[in-house]
Each structure stands twice: as structure tokens, then as C-alpha cells.
Design an enzyme around this catalytic site. Structure first.
Site, PDB file in Angstrom:
ATOM      1  N   PHE A 227      24.522 -50.809  -5.933  1.00 35.54           N
ATOM      2  CA  PHE A 227      25.329 -51.704  -5.089  1.00 35.54           C
ATOM      3  C   PHE A 227      25.622 -52.971  -5.879  1.00 35.54           C
ATOM      4  CE2 PHE A 227      26.169 -55.039  -2.040  1.00 35.54           C
ATOM      5  CZ  PHE A 227      27.030 -54.409  -1.147  1.00 35.54           C
TER       6      PHE A 227
ATOM      7  N   ASP B 180      22.863 -56.585 -13.110  1.00 36.36           N
ATOM      8  CA  ASP B 180      23.104 -57.186 -11.801  1.00 36.36           C
ATOM      9  C   ASP B 180      21.748 -57.624 -11.251  1.00 36.36           C
ATOM     10  OD1 ASP B 180      23.357 -57.696  -9.088  1.00 36.36           O
ATOM     11  OD2 ASP B 180      24.697 -56.018  -8.695  1.00 36.36           O
TER      12      ASP B 180
ATOM     13  N   LYS C 288      22.476 -64.825  -4.294  1.00 33.04           N
ATOM     14  CA  LYS C 288      21.402 -64.762  -3.295  1.00 33.04           C
ATOM     15  C   LYS C 288      20.436 -65.930  -3.422  1.00 33.04           C
ATOM     16  CE  LYS C 288      21.450 -59.816  -2.064  1.00 33.04           C
ATOM     17  NZ  LYS C 288      21.645 -59.901  -0.630  1.00 33.04           N
TER      18      LYS C 288
END
Length: 401
Positions: free
Chosen positions: A136, A221, A250
Site C-alpha cells: 500500500f 515507503d 504519518k
């Protein structure tokens, strides 16, 4: 105006199906809803609230910067952006930073940079991007196509091309697919949404070697794994593998929207003025908060504490499972942990999440079969203990139903 969950269905686009609970305030690892019911937060805003809710240092950073200057756009730079970039480059392999507002945007920038780097250095034939099934990387059309979950990318028309996927931890499949046409391999150093799958040591090092062999960039990532989540400042540091490009978001803002792409000067030079941009990227407010987060997270006290708290949660999962026999294994690392449901409870992760909320605990899922915890990195051990008590009540509720 009366604000209720029903108002969501009236005024919000229905791409989300949120809980009936509406939190209105938080402090540390606890939040309170409209009816003043208290919940312990093991969800962390999906690994975002790395310092919990309303941490005094972050509140102070917002208040101080809010009284100075909020926004400039990238016609001018600003002090918080430069200070944070300097701290990020000093702490990592990177030389330079590009700011965005989210993980998806940071990954979009990384992918565009990789394609531009390959075009400038090798020509238009070198355009293949390889990523991993169940990965993702965001919700833009480029990143959702690179993410290896077709359920998220299908149904929007023709997808960006020259993107291929192989199974995570399958080094031979990657080796068979790579060639001198490969411009980049993008991977999470621990798959989050895809099921909390850790890389083998052989796989992580093998991907790096294959990228070197084919003159391809390795993009990590670290949107979910970075900023202390796994017990090191960035996950690559524990793997002994250095990427060419790294993305963060985040926890970088502790709840304030910010993202960053980090890379070397030699690669960064291919994003010349005008090739990419973001109106809000590098916003002074966001960067001031990010700097405050980094000053706290990148310390031995916090990073070592993550490992202690991981052991406490793992022991809690195991003790609960010894009583109720609902999990087949515990996955993950640091404070990104998941309990995989056994055959008897397949497909019921959401039921466990809902039952947790009913018993005063905020939890997450990773797919239909994994209950996921991603609490604050500074959650007190007493809150972990109480959260596990509440989780056990939720498990008992389902098992005895």
C-alpha cells in the site's frame, strides 16, 4: 447545530463508514467521546499519533508558530522547513528533502523522481516500476496502481503503465522480473496494510543487490514504519539496507498533516524547478510541529522504550490467546503489531475491532483477518496494561457470544 453520526450520512461522501463514536477531546493515550465515555487509544490514528493526543510539546509548537506565520507557498522558503530538513538529513542517509502533505503525495513525488532520474540518465526505455503484492502506497492514481491491491485501483479507467508486482519476500520472482528496463523497486520495509509482513534479512539485502545490479533505484515507503514505529528512527536502519529514496508522513507530524521525501543530492537534482510541486508542502505550521516531533522521537529513551512496550503487548496477546485460542500468530515489530485470527475466526477482524470499542479500546484491522495495534510510542505501561484488559473483555465477548 446538533452534531451526530447521522449527520455524516447526510453531508459526507460515503467512501468511509466510520464508527458511531465521535471523539471530542484527547490527552495522552486516552480520548473521550461526546458522552464523556473514555477510550484507550491503541489505534494511534493509524500509526500517526506517535506522541498521543495533545502532547504539550506539540501544542506549544503549534501555538508558537501560529502566532508567527502560517503559510507562504513555495515562492519563499521558511525557517521551520529548513530546520526540519537539516535535522532529517543529519539523522539519515539523505542529503535533501522534498515536502508534501501526506504519505500518498510523498510517494507520488518519489515515483515521479525515479522516472525522471531514469529518463535523464538512461532514456525513455527504462521506465519499469516494480512493487509488491498486498503493498500500500497511497490513493493517488499512480500510487494506488503501484500498491499491490487491485481492489483499490480497479474501476477508475486505464491505469498508469510499466508497473509490475511480485510477491513480498519472493526474491527469485523479483530477480526474474527485473532487467535493465527497471527504473525503481518500491517496497515497505514491513508491509502494513498488507498484513504486517516483515521482510526476511535475505530478501531486504537481495532487493538492494538487484537494484544495484540493474542500475535501479530502491524506494523505501516508510510512511507507516518510520519515525520510531518499529524501534529505530527509520526501519531501514535496523535492516542494514540503505534505500536511494525514502518517504515519510504519518508520525512525522504527530497528527498534523505533513509528508516528506528524502534522497541524495545526485538523485534530487533531477527534480528541477517546475518539474514537481505542492502549494502546502513545507508549510511553516506543519514543519514546526514536525520538528518538535523529531526532537522527542529521535532519542534513545523513546526508541528503546518502543521495544519494551512491544514486549508488553506481545505478552498480553499471548496471555489472552492462551485463554481463548483465537489467534494463529502475532506479527509485526515495535509498536506496529497484529494478531492473526485462526481458522475458527476467519474474516472477523472487524468484529474484534467493534467489540474493542464497546469495551473502551480503540483498535485497528489489517485486512479481514488481523487485529492491529499502533499506539503512541510514549504510551504509559499502565495504559497498555489497562488496554489489554479491555481487549480481553472484547475477545471474551466474541468468543462467548
Amino acid at each position: 447545530m446538533q452534531v451526530t453520526r447521522e449527520l455524516f450520512d447526510e453531508v459526507m461522501v460515503p467512501n468511509y463508514a466510520p464508527s458511531s463514536i465521535i471523539p471530542v477531546r484527547g490527552e495522552g493515550s486516552r480520548v473521550w467521546d461526546q458522552n464523556d465515555n473514555e477510550l484507550i487509544d491503541f489505534a494511534g490514528g493509524i500509526a500517526v499519533n506517535c506522541l498521543g493526543h495533545c502532547h504539550p510539546a506539540l501544542v506549544a509548537a503549534v501555538n508558537e508558530q501560529a502566532s508567527k506565520i502560517w503559510h507562504l507557498s513555495n515562492v519563499m522558503t521558511n525557517e521551520p522547513a529548513l530546520r526540519l530538513a537539516k535535522k532529517l538529513t543529519d539523522a539519515t542517509f539523505a542529503d535533501q528533502v522534498y515536502y508534501a502533505n501526506s504519505g500518498g503525495e510523498s510517494n507520488e513525488a518519489a515515483l515521479k523522481l525515479a522516472r525522471r532520474w531514469a529518463l535523464d540518465n538512461y532514456g525513455k526505455e527504462k521506465d519499469q516500476i516494480i512493487a509488491f503484492k498486498q503493498g500500500f502506497h497511497g490513493r493517488t492514481f499512480f500510487t494506488v496502481t503501484v500498491g499491490g491491491q487491485e481492489a483499490y485501483s480497479d474501476g477508475f479507467g486505464p491505469k498508469p503503465g510499466a508497473i509490475d508486482h511480485v510477491a513480498y519476500n519472493d526474491l527469485e520472482a523479483l530477480k526474474a522480473l527485473m532487467s535493465d528496463k527497471t527504473c525503481a523497486v518500491m517496497m515497505e520495509p514491513l508491509q502494513g496494510e498488507g498484513g504486517l509482513v516483515s521482510p526476511t534479512d535475505e530478501f531486504a539485502k537481495g532487493v538492494r543487490e538487484l537494484c544495484d545490479e540493474h542500475n535501479a533505484l530502491l524506494i523505501f515507503d516508510e510512511v507507516q514504519t518510520g519515525f520510531g514505529r518499529l524501534g529505530s528512527f527509520f526501519a531501514y536502519m535496523d535492516l542494514g539496507v540503505t534505500p536511494d529514496i525514502l518517504t515519510s508522513a504519518k508520525a512525522l507530524g504527530g497528527g498534523f498533516p505533513i509528508g516528506a521525501m528524502l534522497t541524495t543530492k545526485d538523485i534530487a537534482k533531477h527534480l528541477k524547478p517546475g518539474t514537481h510541486g505542492s502549494t502546502y508542502g513545507g508549510n511553516p505550521l506543519a514543519c514546526a510541529v514536525g520538528e518538535a516531533v523529531m526532537d522527542i522521537i529521535n532519542t534513545s529513551d523513546v526508541l528503546d522504550g518502543v521495544k519494551v512496550k512491544e514486549a508488553q503487548i506481545r505478552a498480553g496477546f499471548e496471555a489472552i490467546n492462551a485463554k481463548y485460542n483465537v489467534f494463529s500468530e502475532i506479527r509485526g515489530k515495535g509498536l506496529l503489531l497484529g494478531a492473526v485470527l485462526n481458522d475458527e475466526y476467519q474474516g472477523r477482524a472487524r468484529d474484534f475491532m467493534v467489540a474493542s470499542a464497546e469495551n473502551g479500546l480503540m483498535a485497528l484491522v489489517a485486512g479481514a483477518n488481523i487485529v492491529r495495534f499502533a499506539p503512541s510510542l510514549v504510551i504509559p505501561e499502565a495504559d497498555i496494561a489497562e488496554g489489554l484488559v479491555r481487549f480481553e473483555k472484547a475477545v471474551a465477548q466474541i468468543v462467548n457470544a
